[in-house]
Design an enzyme around this catalytic site. Structure first.
Site, short mmCIF file in Angstrom:
data_model
loop_
_atom_site.label_atom_id
_atom_site.label_comp_id
_atom_site.label_asym_id
_atom_site.label_seq_id
_atom_site.Cartn_x
_atom_site.Cartn_y
_atom_site.Cartn_z
N LYS A 155 13.37 -0.14 -14.28
CA LYS A 155 12.29 0.35 -13.52
C LYS A 155 12.94 0.49 -12.09
O LYS A 155 12.69 -0.71 -11.55
CB LYS A 155 11.15 -0.44 -13.57
CG LYS A 155 10.08 0.43 -13.29
CD LYS A 155 8.93 -0.15 -12.64
CE LYS A 155 8.74 -0.67 -11.17
NZ LYS A 155 8.99 0.44 -10.00
N THR A 210 9.75 -12.00 -2.51
CA THR A 210 9.14 -13.20 -2.97
C THR A 210 7.86 -13.23 -3.46
O THR A 210 7.44 -13.70 -4.61
CB THR A 210 9.46 -14.36 -1.84
OG1 THR A 210 10.73 -14.27 -1.52
CG2 THR A 210 8.89 -15.76 -2.43
N GLU A 211 7.21 -12.49 -2.74
CA GLU A 211 5.56 -12.28 -3.23
C GLU A 211 5.53 -11.82 -4.83
O GLU A 211 4.88 -12.22 -5.45
CB GLU A 211 4.97 -11.39 -2.52
CG GLU A 211 3.48 -11.38 -2.26
CD GLU A 211 2.79 -10.28 -1.43
OE1 GLU A 211 3.51 -9.85 -0.62
OE2 GLU A 211 1.63 -10.10 -1.55
N GLY A 213 8.15 -11.74 -6.94
CA GLY A 213 8.60 -12.48 -7.73
C GLY A 213 7.79 -13.40 -8.08
O GLY A 213 7.92 -13.94 -9.34
N GLU A 230 15.84 -12.52 -7.83
CA GLU A 230 16.65 -12.32 -6.65
C GLU A 230 15.69 -11.87 -5.70
O GLU A 230 15.32 -10.73 -5.63
CB GLU A 230 17.67 -11.17 -6.80
CG GLU A 230 18.83 -11.85 -7.89
CD GLU A 230 19.68 -12.83 -7.44
OE1 GLU A 230 19.56 -13.35 -6.20
OE2 GLU A 230 20.68 -13.22 -8.09
N CYS A 264 18.35 -8.12 2.01
CA CYS A 264 18.27 -9.30 1.66
C CYS A 264 19.01 -10.73 1.99
O CYS A 264 18.61 -11.67 2.51
CB CYS A 264 18.19 -9.64 0.27
SG CYS A 264 19.46 -9.33 -0.80
N GLU A 357 10.49 -12.62 6.86
CA GLU A 357 11.83 -11.64 6.54
C GLU A 357 11.32 -10.30 7.20
O GLU A 357 10.07 -9.79 6.79
CB GLU A 357 11.85 -11.52 5.09
CG GLU A 357 12.93 -10.74 5.04
CD GLU A 357 13.15 -10.46 3.17
OE1 GLU A 357 12.15 -10.36 2.42
OE2 GLU A 357 14.23 -10.50 2.84
P1 NAD Z 1 9.03 -5.31 -4.08
O1 NAD Z 1 9.01 -6.77 -4.37
O2 NAD Z 1 7.83 -4.80 -3.20
O3 NAD Z 1 9.36 -4.47 -5.11
C1 NAD Z 1 10.56 -4.51 -6.00
C2 NAD Z 1 10.27 -3.87 -7.26
O4 NAD Z 1 9.27 -4.79 -8.22
C3 NAD Z 1 9.97 -2.32 -7.20
O5 NAD Z 1 10.45 -1.72 -8.39
C4 NAD Z 1 8.34 -2.42 -7.62
O6 NAD Z 1 7.90 -1.41 -8.06
C5 NAD Z 1 8.23 -3.72 -8.39
N1 NAD Z 1 6.95 -4.19 -8.58
C6 NAD Z 1 6.13 -4.31 -7.62
N2 NAD Z 1 4.85 -4.95 -7.91
C7 NAD Z 1 5.14 -5.35 -9.29
C8 NAD Z 1 4.31 -6.02 -10.12
N3 NAD Z 1 3.28 -6.59 -9.86
N4 NAD Z 1 4.95 -6.41 -11.56
C9 NAD Z 1 6.27 -5.92 -11.58
N5 NAD Z 1 6.72 -5.25 -10.66
C10 NAD Z 1 6.54 -4.97 -9.58
O7 NAD Z 1 10.37 -5.27 -3.06
P2 NAD Z 1 10.97 -3.99 -2.09
O8 NAD Z 1 9.93 -3.73 -1.08
O9 NAD Z 1 11.16 -3.04 -3.00
O10 NAD Z 1 12.42 -4.79 -1.76
C11 NAD Z 1 12.28 -5.48 -0.65
C12 NAD Z 1 12.55 -6.89 -0.99
O11 NAD Z 1 13.53 -7.27 -1.93
C13 NAD Z 1 12.72 -7.92 0.21
O12 NAD Z 1 11.93 -8.99 0.20
C14 NAD Z 1 14.29 -8.08 -0.11
O13 NAD Z 1 14.55 -9.63 0.47
C15 NAD Z 1 14.16 -8.48 -1.75
N6 NAD Z 1 15.59 -8.20 -2.00
C16 NAD Z 1 16.37 -9.28 -2.44
C17 NAD Z 1 17.53 -8.77 -3.05
C18 NAD Z 1 18.30 -10.35 -3.46
O14 NAD Z 1 19.28 -10.07 -4.38
N7 NAD Z 1 17.77 -11.52 -3.12
C19 NAD Z 1 18.37 -7.82 -2.87
C20 NAD Z 1 17.44 -6.85 -2.33
C21 NAD Z 1 16.15 -6.92 -2.03
#
Ligand code: NAD
Length: 455
Positions: A155, A210-211, A213, A230, A264, A357
């Site tokens: 997804k 993280t939220e 996650g 991650e 990230c 962040e």
């Molecule tokens: P996000 O957490 O908003 O979304 C990430 C994914 O999760 C998207 O596909 C989204 O549709 C999905 N999602 C959202 N709510 C969900 C739920 N309730 N259940 C299941 N899936 C859900 O993150 P973002 O805004 O797309 O990306 C930015 C964040 O990602 C930043 O915090 C960044 O640090 C982090 N990030 C981490 C790494 C790493 O490897 N540690 C790499 C890249 C980005």
């Protein structure tokens, strides 16, 4: 399918594509396809699975320019960066083509017979990825998941689904059987959530905030799903006075403004020894003002726009309330979610910009007195993903590297990611490791088998 998803180009705000937006029922159908494909895929011999992954890697390389342009336009990243990322996608799949024939077990001495371990695939794995490195991060999960014999439902983020959709077509072109790689484009709150809850999904590999996650870990607990996370970061870039200041300052901008700061691993807290801060800032200024921000498809561009209007608003909020703006680069006017690279100095370690962040092109410079304070400040965060140490004293650099609570560190360098080395976070930056030789561990179960030799 219930409705249409409009995909925008962040550099122009123009419509790039309109595609069907999936819902929970589409996720159920994708999981069913993946489940049906699993028995045959796990039964493919290791050498044949390796050959298919090598062919997939070659297919991605053959379409590198097409994929890079799609990613550059959809995510707003410079075309040179996008080419590098698509190269990494091919390299990652190619690296894990070596894994099917190396899923080794051990033999264990026991009484009355023979005991040994094997690694079994998990089944259907749900891959949920963010918008900042859309296909690259998907590949970090796809490579080891497929190599270990799992089938997947990917997804992508709603803002950047286009390369994932194209990748699924390339999988078929490369000869992967139908149903092994499935892509569902839809919202996290419905499609992502359904993947997390689905009883036929054995594991969720998630990259994102993280939220989210936290909610994924909680949701997955209901079915005791395996989870790797991650998550976010607030990484330190520690510059000691005995470092090569010119080199540290020249490298600092790309480490925090690369991908417009939407990384990230962004080194967004630049900790500089107080005795060297004036010299460091003098070196930093030309490096920041020289950054070329503009059209992602222009070969000279070094930084593109932010991903969306909403995200730009969030990033801009970190400049409110008298933030100490010390340096500011340029950014285009007009359509596009532009934001000029910005350096705040000196920043109080308790300030919001130093703690949260930002995920945008804002760096904070924080002075420190000595090694002990540098370590304390660097570790004073909920995150622990990556970081850098710049020093001419090798012993100090190694001491600090061991003292930092972070998963990926570099000395006199700001690199974080290599296909062949483990990547992942400490603390609330997540758990589990991607890339490197051990990533397949997270996509397999260890099974222990005993064969009685005594009657
Ligand atoms: P996000 O957490 O908003 O979304 C990430 C994914 O999760 C998207 O596909 C989204 O549709 C999905 N999602 C959202 N709510 C969900 C739920 N309730 N259940 C299941 N899936 C859900 O993150 P973002 O805004 O797309 O990306 C930015 C964040 O990602 C930043 O915090 C960044 O640090 C982090 N990030 C981490 C790494 C790493 O490897 N540690 C790499 C890249 C980005």
């Amino acid at each position: 399918m219930t409705d249409t998803l409009t995909v925008l180009e962040p550099a122009t705000e123009a419509v790039l594509a309109q595609i069907a937006r999936a819902d929970a029922a589409d996720v159920d159908r994708a999981v069913a396809r993946a489940k049906a494909a699993f028995p045959a895929w796990r039964a493919v011999t290791p050498a044949d699975r390796a050959a298919l992954l090598r062919r997939l890697s070659d297919t991605v390389l053959a379409h590198r320019e097409e994929l890079a342009r799609l990613e550059a336009r959809n995510a707003g990243k410079p075309i040179g960066d996008a080419r590098g990322e698509m190269g990494m996608v091919a390299q990652t799949i190619g690296y894990y083509a070596g894994a099917p024939e190396r899923l080794l077990g051990v033999t264990i001495p026991v009484a009355g017979g023979q005991a040994w371990t094997v690694r079994e695939p998990l089944g259907v794995v749900g891959l949920i990825v963010p918008w900042n490195f859309p296909l690259t991060i998907a590949a970090w999960k796809l490579g080891p998941a497929l190599a270990a014999g799992n089938t997947v439902v990917l997804k992508p983020a709603e803002l950047t689904p286009l390369t994932a959709v194209r990748f699924a077509e390339l999988c078929l072109e490369a000869g992967l059987p139908e149903g092994v790689v499935n892509v569902v484009v839809g919202p996290g709150a419905t499609c992502g959530q359904r993947l997390v809850e689905h009883p036929d999904v054995a594991k969720i590999a998630f990259t994102g905030s993280t939220e989210v996650g936290r909610s994924i870990a909680a949701g997955a607990a209901q079915t005791i799903k395996r989870v790797t996370l991650e998550l976010g970061g607030k990484s330190p870039n520690i510059v000691f006075a005995d470092a090569d200041l010119a080199a540290a300052a020249a490298a600092a901008p790309s480490a925090v403004f690369g991908n417009a700061g939407q990384d990230c691993c962004a080194r967004s807290r630049i900790l500089v020894q107080a005795s060297a801060i004036d010299a460091f800032m003098a070196e930093l200024e030309p490096a920041v003002t020289a950054i070329r921000v503009g059209d992602p498809l222009d070969e000279a561009t070094e930084m593109g726009p932010l991903i969306s209007a909403g995200h730009r608003k969030t990033v801009a909020s970190f400049l409110e309330d008298g933030a100490p703006v010390a340096l500011r680069g340029d950014a285009p006017d007009g359509p596009g979610y532009w934001f000029a690279p910005t350096v705040l100095c000196p920043v109080d370690p308790g300030a919001r910009a130093a703690r949260e962040e930002i995920f945008g092109p804002i760096a904070t410079v924080i002075p420190f007195a000595d090694e002990a304070e540098a370590v304390a400040l660097a570790n004073d965060t909920i995150y622990g993903l990556s970081g850098s140490i710049w020093s001419g004293d090798g012993g100090r650099a190694l001491r600090v590297a061991r003292a930092l609570d972070a998963g990926v560190l570099s000395i006199n360098s700001n690199t974080s990611v290599r296909v062949s080395t483990p990547f992942g976070g400490f603390k609330q930056s997540g758990y589990g490791r991607e890339l490197g030789p051990h990533a397949t561990d997270a996509y397999t179960e260890v099974k222990s088998i005993f064969y009685a030799t005594q009657t």
